[in-house]
Scaffold this active site. Structure first.
Site, PDB file in Angstrom:
ATOM      1  CB  THR A 267      35.780  17.335  15.049  1.00  0.00           C
ATOM      2  OG1 THR A 267      36.048  18.717  14.780  1.00  0.00           O
ATOM      3  CG2 THR A 267      36.149  17.026  16.486  1.00  0.00           C
ATOM      4  CD  GLU A 293      44.874  23.459  12.577  1.00  0.00           C
ATOM      5  OE1 GLU A 293      43.813  23.949  13.041  1.00  0.00           O
ATOM      6  OE2 GLU A 293      45.942  23.479  13.203  1.00  0.00           O
ATOM      7  CB  CYS A 327      37.287  25.005   8.744  1.00  0.00           C
ATOM      8  SG  CYS A 327      38.653  25.948   8.080  1.00  0.00           S
ATOM      9  CD  GLU A 425      32.358  21.942  10.619  1.00  0.00           C
ATOM     10  OE1 GLU A 425      32.565  20.719  10.661  1.00  0.00           O
ATOM     11  OE2 GLU A 425      33.247  22.775  10.341  1.00  0.00           O
TER      12      GLU A 425
HETATM   13  P1  NAD Z   1      36.211  14.666   6.206  1.00  0.00           P
HETATM   14  O1  NAD Z   1      36.638  14.519   7.616  1.00  0.00           O
HETATM   15  O2  NAD Z   1      34.983  14.013   5.757  1.00  0.00           O
HETATM   16  O3  NAD Z   1      37.378  14.129   5.237  1.00  0.00           O
HETATM   17  C1  NAD Z   1      38.717  14.602   5.369  1.00  0.00           C
HETATM   18  C2  NAD Z   1      39.645  13.542   4.832  1.00  0.00           C
HETATM   19  O4  NAD Z   1      39.615  12.416   5.719  1.00  0.00           O
HETATM   20  C3  NAD Z   1      39.248  12.999   3.451  1.00  0.00           C
HETATM   21  O5  NAD Z   1      40.411  12.780   2.693  1.00  0.00           O
HETATM   22  C4  NAD Z   1      38.564  11.704   3.792  1.00  0.00           C
HETATM   23  O6  NAD Z   1      38.584  10.765   2.749  1.00  0.00           O
HETATM   24  C5  NAD Z   1      39.406  11.234   4.960  1.00  0.00           C
HETATM   25  N1  NAD Z   1      38.763  10.236   5.809  1.00  0.00           N
HETATM   26  C6  NAD Z   1      37.447   9.995   5.981  1.00  0.00           C
HETATM   27  N2  NAD Z   1      37.268   9.000   6.873  1.00  0.00           N
HETATM   28  C7  NAD Z   1      38.493   8.613   7.272  1.00  0.00           C
HETATM   29  C8  NAD Z   1      38.978   7.643   8.196  1.00  0.00           C
HETATM   30  N3  NAD Z   1      38.152   6.875   8.899  1.00  0.00           N
HETATM   31  N4  NAD Z   1      40.309   7.538   8.373  1.00  0.00           N
HETATM   32  C9  NAD Z   1      41.164   8.341   7.700  1.00  0.00           C
HETATM   33  N5  NAD Z   1      40.768   9.264   6.810  1.00  0.00           N
HETATM   34  C10 NAD Z   1      39.446   9.405   6.601  1.00  0.00           C
HETATM   35  O7  NAD Z   1      36.171  16.256   5.906  1.00  0.00           O
HETATM   36  P2  NAD Z   1      35.756  17.003   4.564  1.00  0.00           P
HETATM   37  O8  NAD Z   1      34.272  16.859   4.380  1.00  0.00           O
HETATM   38  O9  NAD Z   1      36.651  16.654   3.430  1.00  0.00           O
HETATM   39  O10 NAD Z   1      36.109  18.505   4.952  1.00  0.00           O
HETATM   40  C11 NAD Z   1      35.251  19.264   5.750  1.00  0.00           C
HETATM   41  C12 NAD Z   1      35.702  19.292   7.185  1.00  0.00           C
HETATM   42  O11 NAD Z   1      37.041  19.767   7.234  1.00  0.00           O
HETATM   43  C13 NAD Z   1      34.897  20.269   8.025  1.00  0.00           C
HETATM   44  O12 NAD Z   1      34.654  19.715   9.292  1.00  0.00           O
HETATM   45  C14 NAD Z   1      35.819  21.482   8.121  1.00  0.00           C
HETATM   46  O13 NAD Z   1      35.575  22.291   9.240  1.00  0.00           O
HETATM   47  C15 NAD Z   1      37.153  20.837   8.164  1.00  0.00           C
HETATM   48  N6  NAD Z   1      38.203  21.753   7.726  1.00  0.00           N
HETATM   49  C16 NAD Z   1      38.990  22.321   8.684  1.00  0.00           C
HETATM   50  C17 NAD Z   1      39.976  23.227   8.310  1.00  0.00           C
HETATM   51  C18 NAD Z   1      40.840  23.874   9.355  1.00  0.00           C
HETATM   52  O14 NAD Z   1      41.860  24.464   8.998  1.00  0.00           O
HETATM   53  N7  NAD Z   1      40.484  23.805  10.636  1.00  0.00           N
HETATM   54  C19 NAD Z   1      40.162  23.540   6.970  1.00  0.00           C
HETATM   55  C20 NAD Z   1      39.357  22.919   6.024  1.00  0.00           C
HETATM   56  C21 NAD Z   1      38.375  22.026   6.409  1.00  0.00           C
END
Ligand code: NAD
Length: 543
Positions: A267, A293, A327, A425
């Site tokens: 988020t 998402e 998630c 979370e």
């Molecule tokens: P994250 O937010 O750490 O990373 C997601 C992506 O964003 C990665 O590719 C990361 O490199 C990139 N990122 C990080 N900082 C950024 C920035 N400042 N600007 C642009 N991109 C940036 O998430 P994660 O650890 O990879 O995944 C876990 C999270 O994803 C959990 O919060 C989970 O709930 C959520 N998730 C949600 C769903 C859904 O359908 N709602 C599905 C899967 C995961």
């Protein structure tokens, strides 16, 4: 470009293979795991179809055996982001003008490659690099991804066929143009299928894409990129750009050609992307479509009439499969006092039975969390709980990162419904329960609704129909995916379209028509076969 009648049959979901002892698929997967372990690969950036081996590097390591290096990947910098934006712009006109049937065929072909010749490699890559158990890898990397591609092709064909009415003497058409500019797809580590779909869905509708995979999932994402290319994806339609999310976003989100963001992740990152887009809103040629998402604090509510064994099984699977790194993972549960003693006994006994270890050993149920920072974050929260007067750890609570990032499945009982682990979370194998007085069921539903900022998934267990009805009503906005007598995880494409609102995202339901519409900017065309020749209306004539 639009309106042709080629039929794309309604696909069925990809069958999940069983990997039973003695099966051919089990032997093939084991051999593939060994093969991938024995080689360390080099992963380039892929921009305009060209492999780029310059720039900083990052490492792909095995979460359950972190000394083992699977590969090294290139990390894109600002100059690469500019190159990718140019490549996407160069590819855009040709891709937009490609017949939609032909565009979709590329991804239908990719689905066949994924569920056929690449099935074991994609599963093994997801098991090794993302630490998924075999069943979890199979339902994600192969089945869900093949379903996304096949069902999106089917839904896209249905969209293209929808046309406005025409009247005698004139013809009306909707031309389903892609967005004008590029889409930035930013994917999370935890689902190979989601990563592939974030890049593929806008491309299927004729957009060109810059795809920034999560660092911990570059290994499987690179294989997917190769599969898309083998399936016939033209150069520059998807540009593969691993690296720092903030660095790539800093360039891409400022570009006037940014037409959309397709994001799944946390988020906070999504909110920072939205804020950046807001700050730059006057620069863009179009208002960017923002689809995201994000996180969840998913609940399981037990009514006193619940089937206890079904509920406990749902809690164990929902909370601990893939180490709670979904998630949708069950992370808070509300248990009526009358059931608590027996639920607690069943839960802790099931948890004692859980085998934790390498996913390469098929008898394990819980494996390692993704990396050191996840390990530190989760163990930090557990340490906090150990010293807190308002909660106690009833099972698990330990961790060991010496070989892999292992955290025991953990059960916490919180005395306050807004205790930290009932609200935040955690994204690890941690379930917190709050025990409520049986007569306070409806009040507890309200409490559940108001406790968290999220609205992703949730479940109610009850035999009493009135209790189910009350949960549906009171929790109407608490979950975008609501389950009755089932665990809150494991949505299947085409069956339970997935996504949540509130702080969990824009709820555009990946793998459904609702999501695909976001990547289109229709043009309405009216053609008049009998244009009027006089400006005066008949009613203006003098009697
Ligand atoms: P994250 O937010 O750490 O990373 C997601 C992506 O964003 C990665 O590719 C990361 O490199 C990139 N990122 C990080 N900082 C950024 C920035 N400042 N600007 C642009 N991109 C940036 O998430 P994660 O650890 O990879 O995944 C876990 C999270 O994803 C959990 O919060 C989970 O709930 C959520 N998730 C949600 C769903 C859904 O359908 N709602 C599905 C899967 C995961």
């Amino acid at each position: 470009m639009s309106g042709r009648q080629t039929d794309i049959i309604h696909p069925v979901n990809e069958p999940v293979l069983g990997y039973l002892p003695g099966s051919a698929e089990r032997a093939a997967l084991k051999a593939e795991l060994i093969r991938l372990r024995e080689q360390a690969i080099e992963i380039p950036l892929i921009i305009g179809g060209r492999e780029i081996h310059t720039g900083e590097t990052g490492e792909c390591r095995i979460p359950h055996d972190h000394r083992h290096l699977l590969g090294t990947y290139r990390r894109a910098g600002e100059s690469h982001a500019h190159l990718a934006i140019d490549a996407a712009a160069h590819a855009a006109p040709g891709w937009a003008q490609t017949r939609w049937e032909d565009r979709l065929a590329v991804f239908q072909k990719a689905a066949e490659l994924i569920s056929g010749p690449y099935r074991m490699q994609l599963n093994a890559a997801t098991i090794l690099a993302q630490g998924k158990g075999v069943f979890q890898a199979e339902i994600d990397a192969v089945c869900e991804l093949a379903d996304f591609l096949r069902l999106n092709a089917h839904y896209a064909a249905r969209i293209y066929r929808q046309q406005p009415i025409s009247t005698p003497g004139e013809r009306n058409q909707l031309e389903y143009r892609p967005l004008e500019g590029f889409v930035l797809a930013v994917s999370p580590f935890n689902f190979t299928a989601i990563a592939g779909n974030l890049a593929a869905a806008p491309a299927m509708l004729g957009n060109t894409v810059i795809w920034k995979p999560a660092s911990a999932a570059v290994y499987s994402a690179h294989l997917l990129m190769q599969i898309f290319q083998e399936a016939g994806l033209p150069d520059g339609v998807i540009n593969f750009l691993p690296g720092s999310g903030s660095a790539i976003a800093a360039t891409a989100l400022k570009d006037p050609a940014l037409a959309g963001v397709h994001f799944t992740g946390s988020t906070t990152v999504f909110q920072s992307i939205w804020q950046t887009v807001g700050r730059h809103i006057t620069r863009y040629r179009n208002y960017p479509r923002i689809v995201g998402e994000t996180g969840g604090k998913d609940f399981v509510m037990l009514h006193p009439s619940a089937d206890r064994r079904a509920a406990v099984t749902a809690l164990v699977r929902g909370a601990f499969e893939y180490q709670g790194q979904k998630c949708s993972a069950a992370s808070r549960a509300y248990i009526p006092q009358s059931l608590w003693e027996s639920v607690r006994g069943d839960l802790t006994s099931a948890m004692r039975d859980i085998k934790m270890g390498s996913p390469e050993d098929l008898s394990t149920f819980v494996n390692a969390v993704i990396d050191r920072s996840a390990f530190d974050k989760i163990t930090g929260i557990l340490d906090d709980v150990k010293h807190h007067p308002d909660a106690r750890i009833l099972a698990g609570g330990g961790g060991d990162a010496s070989e892999g990032y292992f955290i025991e499945p953990t059960l916490i009982q919180a005395d306050q419904p807004d205790f930290r682990t009932m609200v935040e979370e955690i994204f690890g194998p941690v379930l917190t329960v709050f025990v409520y007085p049986d007569e306070a069921y409806e009040d507890t539903l309200k409490l559940c609704d108001e406790t968290s900022i999220y609205g992703l998934t949730g479940a109610v267990f009850a035999r009493d129909r009135q209790a189910i009805t009350a949960a549906r009503r009171i929790l109407v906005n608490a979950a975008g995916n609501f389950y009755i007598n089932d665990k809150p995880t494991g949505a299947v494409v085409g069956q339970q379209p997935f996504g949540g609102a509130r702080a969990s995202g824009t709820n555009d339901k990946a793998g459904s028509m609702l999501n695909l519409y976001r990547w289109l900017s229709p043009r309405t065309i009216k053609e008049n076969f009998n244009p009027p020749l006089n400006y005066r209306y008949p009613l203006m004539e003098q009697p």
